[in-house]
Design a protein around this motif. Structure first.
Motif, PDB file in Angstrom:
ATOM      1  N   VAL A 111       1.331   6.507  -7.473  1.00  0.00           N
ATOM      2  CA  VAL A 111       0.709   7.928  -6.997  1.00  0.00           C
ATOM      3  C   VAL A 111       1.071   8.821  -7.790  1.00  0.00           C
ATOM      4  O   VAL A 111       0.983   9.496  -8.077  1.00  0.00           O
ATOM      5  CB  VAL A 111      -0.675   7.181  -6.547  1.00  0.00           C
ATOM      6  N   ILE A 112       1.190   9.374  -6.490  1.00  0.00           N
ATOM      7  CA  ILE A 112       2.362  10.778  -5.696  1.00  0.00           C
ATOM      8  C   ILE A 112       3.577  11.237  -6.623  1.00  0.00           C
ATOM      9  O   ILE A 112       3.292  11.902  -7.286  1.00  0.00           O
ATOM     10  CB  ILE A 112       2.720  10.360  -4.794  1.00  0.00           C
ATOM     11  N   VAL A 172       0.989  -1.089   0.046  1.00  0.00           N
ATOM     12  CA  VAL A 172      -0.257  -0.288  -0.041  1.00  0.00           C
ATOM     13  C   VAL A 172       1.040   1.655  -0.348  1.00  0.00           C
ATOM     14  O   VAL A 172       0.603   2.018  -0.894  1.00  0.00           O
ATOM     15  CB  VAL A 172      -0.525   0.087   1.177  1.00  0.00           C
ATOM     16  N   ILE A 173       1.471   1.671   0.801  1.00  0.00           N
ATOM     17  CA  ILE A 173       2.605   2.347   0.875  1.00  0.00           C
ATOM     18  C   ILE A 173       3.828   1.834  -0.317  1.00  0.00           C
ATOM     19  O   ILE A 173       3.830   3.854  -0.962  1.00  0.00           O
ATOM     20  CB  ILE A 173       3.867   2.181   1.720  1.00  0.00           C
ATOM     21  N   PHE A 209       2.562   1.740  -3.276  1.00  0.00           N
ATOM     22  CA  PHE A 209       1.334   2.430  -4.542  1.00  0.00           C
ATOM     23  C   PHE A 209       1.446   3.945  -4.473  1.00  0.00           C
ATOM     24  O   PHE A 209       1.089   4.337  -5.216  1.00  0.00           O
ATOM     25  CB  PHE A 209      -0.097   1.385  -4.473  1.00  0.00           C
ATOM     26  N   VAL A 210       1.103   4.340  -3.055  1.00  0.00           N
ATOM     27  CA  VAL A 210       0.619   4.914  -3.280  1.00  0.00           C
ATOM     28  C   VAL A 210       1.971   6.363  -3.386  1.00  0.00           C
ATOM     29  O   VAL A 210       1.878   7.381  -3.473  1.00  0.00           O
ATOM     30  CB  VAL A 210       0.481   5.421  -0.922  1.00  0.00           C
TER      31      VAL A 210
END
Length: 142
Positions: A18-19, A11-12, A14-15
């Protein structure tokens, strides 16, 4: 416990991805917009359009670009950027009214010219448009 850690890392990651994509997109778009706003919108040729275009017939692309740069440095090509046009400078002759151009001037709108090139036409007509002074003064890339 190990699956929970892997999920958090995924999750980290992926975030962060995206950023990173958003940030890169923002700076690319900002740079591209600045480039487009500084591109010529109106160009002015001092002298005979036919004479310049006839001179361009026997030149290759690099020679034409070099010739346009030389003409601009000699004061035979003048331009207004899109940003200047947007702020109300829609008449290039009036904008450079302190210059004495004489009677033989040709003004062209780069946006109209680029739209004209995109229209369907015969191959020779399109090639003739791409060999004209306006194509190189506007800096059209196709």
């Amino acid at each position: 416990m190990e699956n929970n850690t892997k999920s958090k890392i995924a999750v980290i990651g992926f975030v962060a991805f995206v950023i990173a994509v958003y940030t890169g997109s923002y700076f690319y778009t900002k740079s591209n917009n600045e480039r487009l706003l500084s591109a010529p919108r109106l160009v002015l040729l001092v002298g005979s359009e036919d004479q310049v275009n006839n001179g361009f017939l026997n030149m290759n692309t690099d020679q034409r670009r070099a010739e346009i740069r030389t003409m601009a440095s000699l004061g035979r090509i003048w331009s207004l950027s899109q940003a200047q046009y947007d702020t109300g400078a829609t008449d290039i002759v009036q904008y450079f009214s302190d210059q004495d151009f004489g009677d033989d001037v040709v003004v062209a709108d780069c946006l109209e010219y680029s739209e004209r090139i995109k229209q369907t036409m015969e191959v020779n007509a399109r090639a003739a448009l791409k060999r004209s002074w306006i194509f190189y003064a506007c800096g059209i890339i196709e």
